[in-house]
Design a protein around this motif. Structure first.
Motif, PDB file in Angstrom:
ATOM      1  N   LEU A  95     -23.670   5.786  27.253  1.00  0.00           N
ATOM      2  CA  LEU A  95     -22.397   5.723  27.960  1.00  0.00           C
ATOM      3  C   LEU A  95     -21.451   6.752  27.352  1.00  0.00           C
ATOM      4  N   PRO A  96     -21.082   7.786  28.127  1.00  0.00           N
ATOM      5  CA  PRO A  96     -20.340   8.922  27.551  1.00  0.00           C
ATOM      6  C   PRO A  96     -18.944   8.563  27.066  1.00  0.00           C
ATOM      7  N   TRP A  97     -18.408   7.415  27.521  1.00  0.00           N
ATOM      8  CA  TRP A  97     -17.046   7.047  27.106  1.00  0.00           C
ATOM      9  C   TRP A  97     -17.057   6.211  25.828  1.00  0.00           C
ATOM     10  N   ARG A  98     -18.242   5.936  25.293  1.00  0.00           N
ATOM     11  CA  ARG A  98     -18.313   5.165  24.060  1.00  0.00           C
ATOM     12  C   ARG A  98     -18.793   6.045  22.918  1.00  0.00           C
ATOM     13  N   TYR A 138     -18.898  11.266  20.101  1.00  0.00           N
ATOM     14  CA  TYR A 138     -19.254  10.884  21.465  1.00  0.00           C
ATOM     15  C   TYR A 138     -20.572  11.562  21.840  1.00  0.00           C
ATOM     16  N   ASP A 140     -21.515  13.441  24.135  1.00  0.00           N
ATOM     17  CA  ASP A 140     -21.406  14.849  24.519  1.00  0.00           C
ATOM     18  C   ASP A 140     -21.323  15.799  23.335  1.00  0.00           C
TER      19      ASP A 140
ATOM     20  N   TYR B 146     -27.255   3.548  34.143  1.00  0.00           N
ATOM     21  CA  TYR B 146     -26.326   2.665  33.432  1.00  0.00           C
ATOM     22  C   TYR B 146     -26.556   1.211  33.855  1.00  0.00           C
ATOM     23  N   LYS B 163     -17.843  -3.646  31.609  1.00  0.00           N
ATOM     24  CA  LYS B 163     -18.313  -2.786  30.518  1.00  0.00           C
ATOM     25  C   LYS B 163     -18.955  -1.500  31.029  1.00  0.00           C
ATOM     26  N   ILE B 164     -19.499  -1.537  32.239  1.00  0.00           N
ATOM     27  CA  ILE B 164     -20.240  -0.370  32.738  1.00  0.00           C
ATOM     28  C   ILE B 164     -19.535   0.262  33.941  1.00  0.00           C
ATOM     29  N   PRO B 167     -15.539   1.561  33.528  1.00  0.00           N
ATOM     30  CA  PRO B 167     -15.379   2.809  32.762  1.00  0.00           C
ATOM     31  C   PRO B 167     -16.152   3.982  33.363  1.00  0.00           C
ATOM     32  N   ALA B 168     -17.325   3.710  33.952  1.00  0.00           N
ATOM     33  CA  ALA B 168     -18.091   4.810  34.540  1.00  0.00           C
ATOM     34  C   ALA B 168     -17.344   5.421  35.718  1.00  0.00           C
ATOM     35  N   LYS B 244     -11.816  12.104  26.536  1.00  0.00           N
ATOM     36  CA  LYS B 244     -12.380  10.879  25.967  1.00  0.00           C
ATOM     37  C   LYS B 244     -13.654  10.496  26.699  1.00  0.00           C
ATOM     38  N   TRP B 245     -13.623  10.638  28.026  1.00  0.00           N
ATOM     39  CA  TRP B 245     -14.758  10.184  28.833  1.00  0.00           C
ATOM     40  C   TRP B 245     -15.928  11.175  28.831  1.00  0.00           C
ATOM     41  N   GLY B 246     -15.760  12.294  28.154  1.00  0.00           N
ATOM     42  CA  GLY B 246     -16.822  13.281  28.102  1.00  0.00           C
ATOM     43  C   GLY B 246     -16.724  14.243  29.262  1.00  0.00           C
ATOM     44  N   THR B 247     -17.174  15.464  29.037  1.00  0.00           N
ATOM     45  CA  THR B 247     -17.063  16.483  30.081  1.00  0.00           C
ATOM     46  C   THR B 247     -18.005  16.183  31.225  1.00  0.00           C
ATOM     47  N   THR B 248     -19.192  15.674  30.915  1.00  0.00           N
ATOM     48  CA  THR B 248     -20.103  15.269  31.981  1.00  0.00           C
ATOM     49  C   THR B 248     -19.751  13.842  32.338  1.00  0.00           C
ATOM     50  N   ARG B 250     -21.759  11.930  34.176  1.00  0.00           N
ATOM     51  CA  ARG B 250     -22.961  11.223  34.610  1.00  0.00           C
ATOM     52  C   ARG B 250     -23.273  10.032  33.720  1.00  0.00           C
TER      53      ARG B 250
END
Lengths: 264, 250
Positions: A95-98, A138, A140, B146, B163-164, B167-168, B244-248, B250
């Motif tokens: 999970l990329p946000w964790r 993270y 990434d 996920y 939880k999934i 946020p996704a 925070k959520w990452g560039t990708t 997916r």
């Protein structure tokens, strides 16, 4: 450790077929597959794409339903996904946000554990895959090999008795892959879990497995099962290693015999 | 970045110059000069009414926007999750969505009277639909892998949602929230032109009634500047979220 004397059956697959319906078309992903796996055994499912190896793994995991035949784990038919049989995905499924730490602890969040207990498990699993220093990163920010180690740590954190690994090292470069293979063997020897490992890489299968299940497509089926009768710490250039590899190449009818005659 | 600011400044300077020339050429009752507008704007600001109007408008905006965003996200999560129910609601939404929120104003005034409610209700309508649709789409696009991870760990449906899925979907939802900021701000002014006794929209109507084109233009400039400010603030917030959520995603 592959304890060859203990014959406790872990997985029992009998005449398993899996069919998909795509509109009016029927597609047979697996046809009449039978296989038993012992407790603590390391088995590789090897074959080209379309041979149903991932479907077979999915059926053991409870993601796929049998069209006919049966899949039993510990003597009970598989009814659905189960945290004791943890799946490790090729694309990691992180999970990329964790953060790394919170990814590893994911499977523990629906268990009745205190915060320190959970943290202890997460720390132990991070140590096991050598990523303790990256706990606050993270996904990434990590390389492919590190991400797969996070995924492995997350799978181990719920203390499963079986790891179901779907081409986990498929996206890694050769050197990282070799390192991950050694690490996996080390972890497997340390905790004695049953491992089913899907790959299309013959060398990888021979390096890792107690037994290699060779599969073929159209329809997906088991072509042969090859026992790798070698100890651990295998040498990829050893004559016995090459012999086993050649035997599997022969099963795939990929060995060039004329060349061998000239060689003499 | 330096050249971007510089070129932007030149563009604004050119506009002011043209505006000034036009104002000098025509009657100042039709087109007040930039200086007149600045002076009137300063008077409005110094005497207090402008600050009050801005405060009122922003308060209405925050209330209407927050309520719509909350309702849009919650219902979007539910309809995205229970895709079967969405099939019943989707056609209704598709019919209501293209209707300008302004069209509802007669009913809104009839039902809720005048005051703060019409403006808040119009922002609500303007913001709710885009947020709802963005959320439903985002939930539907949750990566299957996920969901399998959640299944494998035997998460309950509620755990999977919180939880999934939430946020996704968050990066896509935040894009919807961002777009809705602009739309909401546009309709705020329109909403305040209906029966309100305060706010920037009221200032527009009031200026017209008092034949004060300099106030009118000052109000327009303030509305534009605040819209830009809101958008910039959201941009900064969104960058943090993506970081925070990452560039990708997916």
């Amino acid at each position: 450790m592959g304890d060859h004397d203990a014959m406790t059956t872990k997985i029992d697959i009998q005449h398993l077929s899996v069919e998909y319906h795509r509109g009016p078309e029927r597609f047979t992903a697996l046809s009449d597959v039978s296989l038993t796996v012992r407790e603590g055994e390391f088995v590789c499912l090897l074959g080209p794409s379309g041979c149903g190896k991932t479907t077979l793994l999915g059926a053991i995991a409870g993601f796929e339903r049998p069209s006919s035949g049966s899949v039993s784990v510990d003597g009970r038919p598989v009814a659905g996904p189960d945290p004791r049989h943890t799946f490790v995905f090729q694309d990691y499924g992180l999970l990329p946000w964790r953060t790394v730490e919170r990814n590893v602890g994911l499977g523990l969040e629906n268990r009745k554990l205190t915060r320190p207990e959970r943290q202890l498990t997460v720390d132990r699993c991070l140590d096991l895959v050598g990523l303790a220093a990256f706990r606050n990163h993270y996904p990434d920010q990590l390389s492919g090999g590190m991400r797969q180690r996070v995924a492995l740590a997350r799978a181990l954190a719920v203390d499963p008795d079986m790891l179901l690994m779907d081409e986990p090292f498929g996206a890694l470069d050769v050197i990282t892959r070799a390192r991950m293979q050694d690490e996996l063997i080390r972890i497997w020897q340390a905790c004695g879990k049953t491992v089913i490992f899907v790959t299309h890489d013959i060398e990888e299968a021979v390096y890792l497995a107690d037994r290699v299940v060779v599969m073929a497509p159209d329809p997906g089926r088991i072509k042969a099962v090859k026992t790798v009768d070698m100890g651990r710490g295998r040498d990829r250039t050893d004559a016995r290693f090459l012999t086993v590899r050649d035997q599997i190449l022969e099963i795939f009818e990929m060995k060039n015999y004329t060349e061998v005659e000239f060689y003499l | 970045m330096g050249t971007k600011v510089w070129k932007g400044a030149v563009g604004i300077a050119l506009l002011l110059a043209m505006w000034h020339l036009a104002a000098v050429r025509y009657d100042s009752v039709l087109v007040p000069t930039p200086m007149q507008v600045l002076r009137s704007g300063w008077e409005l600001l110094a005497d207090g009414p402008l600050v009050t109007h801005i405060g009122t408008s922003l308060a209405r905006f925050v209330v209407g926007y927050a309520a719509a965003a909350l309702c849009g996200i919650v219902s979007g999560l539910l309809f995205g999750w229970f895709a079967g129910a969405w099939r019943f609601v989707d056609p209704v939404v598709q019919i209501l969505r293209p209707v300008s929120p302004i069209a509802w104003t007669p009913f809104i005034v009839l039902w809720f009277g005048i005051g703060d409610i019409p403006a808040v209700a119009i922002i609500f309508i303007a913001v709710f639909f885009p947020v709802l649709l963005a959320t439903v789409a985002a939930v539907g696009r949750t990566e299957k892998i996920y969901l399998r991870v959640a299944q494998n760990f035997a998460f309950s449906r509620f755990q999977t949602l919180t939880k999934i899925v939430l946020p996704a979907s968050f990066p896509q939802i935040s894009t919807g929230l961002h777009q809705a900021i602009g739309t909401g701000w546009v309709f705020l002014v329109a909403g305040e032109m209906v029966g309100a006794q305060s706010g920037l929209g009221f200032l527009i109507i009031d200026s017209r009634n008092n034949l004060q084109p300099d106030w009118l233009l000052a109000a327009i400039l303030v509305i534009g500047a605040l819209g830009l400010l809101l958008d910039t603030a959201v941009n900064v917030g969104e960058k943090q979220i993506y970081k925070k959520w990452g560039t990708t995603t997916r």
